[in-house]
Design a protein around this motif. Sequence first.
Motif, PDB file in Angstrom:
ATOM      1  N   LEU A  84       0.623  -1.225  -0.131  1.00  0.00           N
ATOM      2  CA  LEU A  84       0.136   0.039   0.054  1.00  0.00           C
ATOM      3  C   LEU A  84       0.955   1.466   0.091  1.00  0.00           C
ATOM      4  O   LEU A  84       1.900   1.499   0.864  1.00  0.00           O
ATOM      5  CB  LEU A  84      -0.880   0.179   1.188  1.00  0.00           C
ATOM      6  N   SER A  85       0.511   2.203  -1.018  1.00  0.00           N
ATOM      7  CA  SER A  85       1.355   3.274  -1.084  1.00  0.00           C
ATOM      8  C   SER A  85       0.813   4.524  -0.475  1.00  0.00           C
ATOM      9  O   SER A  85      -0.543   4.740  -0.434  1.00  0.00           O
ATOM     10  CB  SER A  85       1.448   3.615  -2.512  1.00  0.00           C
ATOM     11  N   ALA A  97      -4.560  12.023   7.044  1.00  0.00           N
ATOM     12  CA  ALA A  97      -5.381  10.997   7.417  1.00  0.00           C
ATOM     13  C   ALA A  97      -5.278   9.690   6.485  1.00  0.00           C
ATOM     14  O   ALA A  97      -5.226   8.869   7.063  1.00  0.00           O
ATOM     15  CB  ALA A  97      -7.034  11.343   7.403  1.00  0.00           C
ATOM     16  N   CYS A  98      -5.175   9.976   5.169  1.00  0.00           N
ATOM     17  CA  CYS A  98      -4.976   9.066   4.216  1.00  0.00           C
ATOM     18  C   CYS A  98      -3.455   8.470   4.607  1.00  0.00           C
ATOM     19  O   CYS A  98      -3.412   6.974   4.550  1.00  0.00           O
ATOM     20  CB  CYS A  98      -5.016   9.583   2.921  1.00  0.00           C
ATOM     21  N   MET A  99      -2.487   9.127   4.975  1.00  0.00           N
ATOM     22  CA  MET A  99      -1.183   8.586   4.977  1.00  0.00           C
ATOM     23  C   MET A  99      -1.217   7.850   6.512  1.00  0.00           C
ATOM     24  O   MET A  99      -0.735   6.621   6.494  1.00  0.00           O
ATOM     25  CB  MET A  99      -0.243   9.622   5.206  1.00  0.00           C
ATOM     26  N   HIS A 100      -1.879   8.126   7.621  1.00  0.00           N
ATOM     27  CA  HIS A 100      -2.129   7.370   8.692  1.00  0.00           C
ATOM     28  C   HIS A 100      -2.917   6.056   8.527  1.00  0.00           C
ATOM     29  O   HIS A 100      -2.351   5.351   9.109  1.00  0.00           O
ATOM     30  CB  HIS A 100      -2.858   8.433   9.732  1.00  0.00           C
ATOM     31  N   ARG A 101      -3.838   6.254   7.875  1.00  0.00           N
ATOM     32  CA  ARG A 101      -4.627   4.934   7.510  1.00  0.00           C
ATOM     33  C   ARG A 101      -3.847   3.789   6.779  1.00  0.00           C
ATOM     34  O   ARG A 101      -3.759   2.665   7.196  1.00  0.00           O
ATOM     35  CB  ARG A 101      -5.693   5.035   6.666  1.00  0.00           C
ATOM     36  N   VAL A 102      -3.103   4.375   5.811  1.00  0.00           N
ATOM     37  CA  VAL A 102      -1.999   3.246   5.163  1.00  0.00           C
ATOM     38  C   VAL A 102      -0.950   2.912   6.016  1.00  0.00           C
ATOM     39  O   VAL A 102      -0.611   1.612   6.189  1.00  0.00           O
ATOM     40  CB  VAL A 102      -1.346   4.170   3.959  1.00  0.00           C
ATOM     41  N   THR A 106      -1.528  -3.314   9.261  1.00  0.00           N
ATOM     42  CA  THR A 106      -0.396  -4.037   9.330  1.00  0.00           C
ATOM     43  C   THR A 106      -0.173  -5.211   8.499  1.00  0.00           C
ATOM     44  O   THR A 106       0.590  -6.150   8.543  1.00  0.00           O
ATOM     45  CB  THR A 106      -0.117  -4.496  10.900  1.00  0.00           C
ATOM     46  N   GLU A 107      -1.711  -5.397   7.701  1.00  0.00           N
ATOM     47  CA  GLU A 107      -1.712  -6.497   6.625  1.00  0.00           C
ATOM     48  C   GLU A 107      -0.678  -6.644   5.801  1.00  0.00           C
ATOM     49  O   GLU A 107      -0.209  -7.544   5.259  1.00  0.00           O
ATOM     50  CB  GLU A 107      -2.983  -6.805   6.426  1.00  0.00           C
ATOM     51  N   ARG A 124       8.726  -0.252  11.665  1.00  0.00           N
ATOM     52  CA  ARG A 124       8.453  -1.381  11.034  1.00  0.00           C
ATOM     53  C   ARG A 124       8.754  -1.555   9.524  1.00  0.00           C
ATOM     54  O   ARG A 124       9.064  -0.131   9.054  1.00  0.00           O
ATOM     55  CB  ARG A 124       6.785  -1.274  10.993  1.00  0.00           C
ATOM     56  N   ALA A 125       8.784  -2.516   9.062  1.00  0.00           N
ATOM     57  CA  ALA A 125       9.369  -2.675   7.639  1.00  0.00           C
ATOM     58  C   ALA A 125       8.451  -1.817   6.603  1.00  0.00           C
ATOM     59  O   ALA A 125       7.501  -1.824   6.602  1.00  0.00           O
ATOM     60  CB  ALA A 125       9.296  -4.024   7.419  1.00  0.00           C
ATOM     61  N   PHE A 126       9.309  -1.293   5.909  1.00  0.00           N
ATOM     62  CA  PHE A 126       8.780  -0.552   4.740  1.00  0.00           C
ATOM     63  C   PHE A 126       9.475  -0.461   3.437  1.00  0.00           C
ATOM     64  O   PHE A 126      10.596  -0.663   3.612  1.00  0.00           O
ATOM     65  CB  PHE A 126       8.296   1.132   5.138  1.00  0.00           C
TER      66      PHE A 126
END
Length: 312
Positions: A84-85, A97-102, A106-107, A124-126
Amino acid sequence: MNDSMNEPSAAVAAVAGSFGISLGPLLYYWPRTTVMQFYAQVADSAVDRVYLGETVCTRRHELRHAHWLEIAQMLQEAGKEVVLSTPVLVESDSDIACMHRVCEQTEYLVEANDLGAVNRMQGRAFICGPHLNVYHADTLAWLSGMGAIACVPPLEMDRTALAALAAARPAGTDLEVLVWGRMPLAFSARCFTARHHRLRKDNCEFRCLEYPDGLVASTGEGQPFFTLNGVQIQSASCLDLCAEVPAMTAMGIDSVRVSPHASATLDVVAALAALRSGERTAAPGGLLPAGAQPSNGYWDGRAGIAWQEEHA
């Protein structure tokens, strides 16, 4: 007929099975049904990794976060790795808000496209998106310490700089290079598509829907130069580095990225897959979005709009 004509070349044999094929995030504003149909086709394609989400403009509401998650689940069930970008230009509450949701889900793995997203990942890994501007190994090492496991270098890096980054990167950090698609060059707080129609950004009437591959702008001499895509400026030409995939794999590039367009995208994916498997002895040629010309100038340190036929 010479039997050797039916055998893969040495260059093709050397890269067979040695690189992944990724599909970058959709940069354009398409109707929801079109997006759903497109990703249903992607599920049946040779793509290994798919990036999903709105990276250009959070006013584009044909698909909301729940719809992207629905597509993500479908692709994951089809055996694809899903990423997810996050948005690139984060300037409003809706962008945040969009950035926070992404970042908070954690899936799926996250492609961070600005440092706010990197911070939000909290170790966390990104994956480092191309807009983090990772030009050298020290920057990549710093981001690796913050959780980066892969990186998409800036599209304007030439072969020498890319090889240097590949050689000096932290152990275990993958590199993915954009090899096909219109090049994202800049972002602005101003919406260029709305301005073209003499509209304000907050009252744009969602005119981006009228341009499934963006709105091409030409110079005074009539040469296609830029593509307007909302708040994003892209090249009018289509980057085509498919012929350089063997050279990329030789320098240690792990994956190649194709950017989604309204036409030719999955044909390019299929051709790259054939090259990877050894069924094809040359890189795909002549596969371009409707009306676009090819370019590969950045690869040799020249103007990005340039095209050198011998590479193809």
